[in-house]
Design a protein around this motif. Structure first.
Motif, short mmCIF file in Angstrom:
data_model
loop_
_atom_site.label_atom_id
_atom_site.label_comp_id
_atom_site.label_asym_id
_atom_site.label_seq_id
_atom_site.Cartn_x
_atom_site.Cartn_y
_atom_site.Cartn_z
N UNK A 190 -17.69 -19.57 1.08
CA UNK A 190 -17.81 -18.20 1.58
C UNK A 190 -16.47 -17.69 2.05
N UNK A 191 -16.08 -16.52 1.56
CA UNK A 191 -14.82 -15.89 1.97
C UNK A 191 -15.08 -14.44 2.36
N UNK A 192 -14.56 -14.05 3.51
CA UNK A 192 -14.72 -12.69 4.02
C UNK A 192 -13.36 -12.01 4.10
N UNK A 193 -13.29 -10.77 3.62
CA UNK A 193 -12.07 -9.98 3.70
C UNK A 193 -12.38 -8.65 4.35
N UNK A 194 -11.62 -8.30 5.38
CA UNK A 194 -11.76 -7.02 6.07
C UNK A 194 -10.44 -6.26 5.90
N UNK A 195 -10.52 -5.01 5.44
CA UNK A 195 -9.30 -4.25 5.15
C UNK A 195 -9.41 -2.84 5.70
N UNK A 196 -8.25 -2.24 5.97
CA UNK A 196 -8.19 -0.86 6.44
C UNK A 196 -6.96 -0.17 5.91
N UNK A 197 -7.07 1.13 5.71
CA UNK A 197 -5.94 1.94 5.26
C UNK A 197 -5.80 3.11 6.22
N UNK A 198 -4.61 3.30 6.79
CA UNK A 198 -4.41 4.27 7.85
C UNK A 198 -3.21 5.16 7.55
N UNK A 199 -3.35 6.44 7.83
CA UNK A 199 -2.27 7.39 7.61
C UNK A 199 -1.35 7.40 8.83
N UNK A 200 -0.07 7.12 8.60
CA UNK A 200 0.89 7.09 9.70
C UNK A 200 1.16 8.47 10.26
N UNK A 201 0.75 9.53 9.53
CA UNK A 201 0.86 10.90 10.04
C UNK A 201 -0.38 11.31 10.81
N UNK A 202 -1.26 10.32 11.05
CA UNK A 202 -2.46 10.51 11.89
C UNK A 202 -3.44 11.48 11.28
N UNK A 203 -3.57 11.48 9.97
CA UNK A 203 -4.60 12.26 9.29
C UNK A 203 -5.85 11.39 9.19
N UNK A 204 -6.83 11.66 10.04
CA UNK A 204 -8.03 10.84 10.09
C UNK A 204 -8.83 10.84 8.81
N UNK A 205 -8.73 11.90 8.01
CA UNK A 205 -9.49 11.98 6.77
C UNK A 205 -9.05 10.94 5.75
N UNK A 206 -7.82 10.45 5.91
CA UNK A 206 -7.30 9.46 4.97
C UNK A 206 -7.56 8.02 5.41
#
Length: 298
Positions: A271-287
């Motif tokens: 079993x392998x679990x991967x958690x990922x996130x992508x964040x806008x450094x300009x603080x655009x929450x929609x991205x």
């Protein structure tokens, strides 16, 4: 806490390179940059093997927009050197692939594949193609022709000492026109690999790219890529840390001011679990997007 060690010879397994498939040139860097950053969806993959050696791979995906889909693939080897794959998904698309390895000639693999359209579209077949893969110590060559689409493609890669290079062509048989071409060259040493190339489309537009893969030590490796297309440059860089024997962490940043983070952990033997996130450094929450991937292989 024991530290997981990376293979410092991952970029090259020997002093003299062997040719690889065209798509595998620069693979170490592209995998480090692209894998483990699946966001905007949650996925589950289950691999099982029946007593008669038939392997089943079941995939399920739920996108945060609400759409969900799944697929099941069966794979077996009824005869020595013969591989048969069958796949069906929730859109009603079925595909079958038959591979014969070494029967016609040593190093030559023959491939036949066919697929049906989704249930909401008419027609018996959406694709029907035949191809080959040929490999020996001097060259790896691939070719494919889709009868229904009238498109053909081929590629070849050769290697000498620590260098490898190749070309790939796509041709529209129905129109009698070149659809595009690509060229790549790679230089590989035990702890790093450099790859550069160019791509051209049917309109003559050319884009360029290069990548670097580097193992910095037993618990860290990095990669970066630079691309130029339409007079615009793009840059991406990633670092991967081995936290311990069971887990790794990644951080990636690109010229679009996007920060990607991922954490991958082996929860058990299968079993392998991967958690990922992508964040806008300009603080655009929609991205901002997140994703979870669970892989099971009991």
């Amino acid at each position: 806490m024991s530290v997981r060690k990376f293979d410092t010879h991952a970029a090259a397994t020997s002093a003299e390179m062997s040719p690889c498939k065209f798509g595998d040139l620069g693979k170490a860097a592209s995998d480090l940059l692209g894998k483990d950053f699946g966001v905007g969806k949650n996925t589950v993959e289950l691999k099982t093997k029946a007593p008669d050696s038939v392997t089943f791979t079941t995939n399920g995906t739920h996108k945060f927009a609400g759409a969900a889909d799944a697929s099941v693939q069966a794979e077996c080897k009824p005869l020595a050197g013969l591989l048969v794959k069958g796949k069906i998904d929730t859109a009603g698309v079925t595909s079958t692939t038959i591979e014969s390895d070494g029967h016609a000639m040593k190093g030559l693999k023959l491939i036949l594949s066919a697929g049906t359209p989704p249930l909401d579209k008419s027609g018996l077949l959406a694709s029907a193609s035949g191809g080959f893969e040929f490999s020996n110590p001097a060259v790896v060559a691939l070719g494919n022709y889709d009868y229904l689409k009238g498109s053909a493609s081929c590629s070849a890669v050769t290697a000498y000492l620590n260098s490898a290079g190749g070309v790939s062509l796509a041709y529209d048989v129905a129109k009698g026109a070149l659809k595009g071409y690509s060229a790549k060259a790679s230089y590989t040493m035990p702890t790093y690999a450099l790859t550069g190339g160019c791509d051209a489309d049917s309109k003559g537009k050319i884009s360029y790219g290069c990548s670097l893969y580097h193992t910095l030590g037993p618990d860290m490796k990095v990669a970066a890529e630079v691309g130029i297309a339409d007079s615009k440059a793009s840059i991406a860089a990633v670092a991967c840390w081995a936290i311990d024997k069971e887990s790794t962490a990644k951080a990636k940043v690109d010229s679009c001011s996007m920060l990607g983070l991922s954490y991958k952990r082996k929860l058990g033997k299968a079993t392998t679990l991967t958690v990922a996130g992508c964040f806008d450094l300009n603080l655009d929450g929609a991205k901002t997007k997140t994703g979870i991937a669970l892989a099971l292989a009991p």
